[in-house]
Design an enzyme around this catalytic site. Structure first.
Site, PDB file in Angstrom:
ATOM      1  N   HIS A 106       4.682   5.949  -4.135  1.00  0.00           N
ATOM      2  CA  HIS A 106       4.866   4.762  -3.278  1.00  0.00           C
ATOM      3  C   HIS A 106       5.919   4.970  -2.197  1.00  0.00           C
ATOM      4  O   HIS A 106       6.111   4.103  -1.347  1.00  0.00           O
ATOM      5  CB  HIS A 106       5.247   3.552  -4.131  1.00  0.00           C
ATOM      6  CG  HIS A 106       4.654   2.268  -3.634  1.00  0.00           C
ATOM      7  ND1 HIS A 106       4.236   2.090  -2.334  1.00  0.00           N
ATOM      8  CD2 HIS A 106       4.399   1.086  -4.254  1.00  0.00           C
ATOM      9  CE1 HIS A 106       3.769   0.867  -2.181  1.00  0.00           C
ATOM     10  NE2 HIS A 106       3.853   0.240  -3.335  1.00  0.00           N
TER      11      HIS A 106
ATOM     12  N   ASP B 134       1.295   3.577   0.728  1.00  0.00           N
ATOM     13  CA  ASP B 134       1.355   2.164   0.377  1.00  0.00           C
ATOM     14  C   ASP B 134       0.039   1.722  -0.274  1.00  0.00           C
ATOM     15  O   ASP B 134      -0.925   2.482  -0.367  1.00  0.00           O
ATOM     16  CB  ASP B 134       1.685   1.298   1.594  1.00  0.00           C
ATOM     17  CG  ASP B 134       0.683   1.470   2.735  1.00  0.00           C
ATOM     18  OD1 ASP B 134      -0.471   1.854   2.464  1.00  0.00           O
ATOM     19  OD2 ASP B 134       1.065   1.237   3.895  1.00  0.00           O
TER      20      ASP B 134
END
Length: 434
Positions: A406, A410
């Site tokens: 992450h 995204d």
């Protein structure tokens, strides 16, 4: 001193190069002891690079004079690791100066030793402002040390700067803060050192490969904030086509047609649509890879896992993908993988369905940005929407899960990529030829 060269009976046996990107190897053990004779082609020692173990043969008949490095030593390619006395024309031509060289003392390099009682601490102080230089970062990555663990190492540099020597000494001490708990200076609370009852039973010592897998998994979880997304895909058309053509494919190309090359084909196409998923992080820079090299997690008979790589998967047709996957799986199971067979992966697929798992939450294969797990293909009754009305049909369904870093990927990118992989699998052309 004369520069004239002459033949001498001693030969420096060096660490061989076992792949384009291999720079060092670990001596697992010596199969020929000092003073013993050997024939040309006899295995002198076993050397490990990454997850592959290699047997190193003798260049000619001769006698083992001296081991320059002990087992478990990590030695750079091209470095002398033993002195041999070779027979006939195989004797090495060396300068007169070499003749007077003193024997090299046997030594261990980078060998991890157990920490002394003085270094076994249950708590540490976090260096919140630790500066990680590229040199320290390289050492940490090589030894699977997370940034969190680096912050626990006492720094001796100017203004609290962590030096390479600090990390090297820390490793030599057995990494005493690897699993320690931090000291809280504010609340006075310290996470308790829980004494778990681990029970009794048969003790099975980890082999070298299992140790490396464990280190790699812990490093990955410490380094990347893992998030996992899921979808399910209707593989009925793909399953039907494969079942109808696998024997014909074998007759025509001499290759078994498993689902793996079909999955790799779909993933490679989706990566071209979303190239940012094919990346890795270098400090604050994102490296978007030009090549699409798909690693495929493969279980060994020992139960360990290895990841051979299908290079340039996007440029291969189905026959070439089948040939590559079959060859790599065969070499994995027979222990014949080379170092280059496992280098350069940019994205990994783990087929957990092979073991009957419905789905999985895979751990990212560092330094990649994401990893895909494919579950078992299972027939289920599904509601199918049609213009004339809904129907219930038996379909071949599969869950796909994507674990992603992450920091650089995204939710939108991960979800879009995962859905695109599923779409390519669902929209399989049942009329395709091969």
């Amino acid at each position: 001193m004369s520069n004239e060269k002459r033949f001498l009976p001693t030969h420096e046996f060096t660490m061989p190069k076992m792949g384009e990107s291999i720079t060092e190897g670990t001596i697992l053990n010596w199969l020929v002891e000092e003073g013993d004779s050997f024939e040309e082609g006899d295995i002198l020692c076993e050397v490990a690079t990454d997850k592959v173990d290699n047997e190193v043969p003798a260049p000619a008949s001769g006698k083992m004079i001296q081991h320059l490095y002990a087992p478990k030593s990590v030695v750079e390619v091209g470095t002398a690791i033993a002195l041999l006395e070779l027979s006939g024309e195989a004797k090495t031509e060396v300068s007169e100066a070499t003749k007077t060289k003193a024997p090299v003392e046997k030594k261990n390099v980078k060998k991890t030793v157990a920490p002394s009682k003085g270094t076994q601490q249950k708590a540490f102080k976090v260096n919140e402002n630790v500066f990680i230089s590229p040199l320290v970062d390289a050492v940490a990555r090589k030894n699977h040390i997370s940034y969190e663990e680096l912050a626990r190492i006492p720094a001796t540099g100017n203004k609290g700067r962590l030096r390479k020597s600090d990390v090297v000494n820390y490793i030599a001490e057995g990494r005493p803060f690897q699993f320690a708990q931090p000291v809280s200076e504010n609340s006075g609370f310290q996470v308790p050192d829980l004494k778990f009852d681990k029970g009794t039973g048969k003790i099975v010592e980890m082999d070298r490969m299992r140790e490396m897998i464990a280190d790699h998994m812990v490093y990955s979880k410490h380094t990347s904030p893992h998030v996992t997304a899921y979808i399910e895909a209707d593989l009925t058309d793909m399953v039907t086509w494969r079942n109808a053509n696998k024997l014909k494919f074998l007759d025509k190309h001499g290759e078994k047609l498993t689902f793996t090359p079909l999955f790799i084909e779909a993933v490679a196409k989706a990566i071209k649509d979303f190239p940012m998923i094919n990346s890795s992080l270098d400090g604050k820079n994102i490296i978007v890879k030009e090549d699409i090299n798909i690693g495929m997690a493969t279980a060994l008979p020992t139960g360990n896992l290895i990841v051979p790589v299908v290079k340039n998967a996007d440029q291969k047709n189905l026959k070439e993908l089948a040939s590559s996957t079959n060859e790599l799986v065969g070499k994995s199971r027979s222990g014949k993988l080379k170092g280059d067979d496992m280098k350069g992966s940019t994205f990994t697929i783990s087929n957990v369905g092979t073991f009957g798992s419905l789905m999985g939450t895979p751990i990212i294969n560092q330094p990649e940005a994401a990893i895909l797990a494919t579950g078992i293909i299972k027939k289920r009754a599904e509601v199918i929407e049609k213009p004339e009305g809904d129907t219930i049909e038996i379909r071949s369904m599969m869950y796909l899960s994507l674990s992603f870093d992450h920091r650089i990927v995204d939710g939108y990118l991960a979800g879009s990529f995962l859905r695109r992989v599923g779409d390519y699998m669902e929209q399989f052309d049942v009329k395709r030829t091969y």
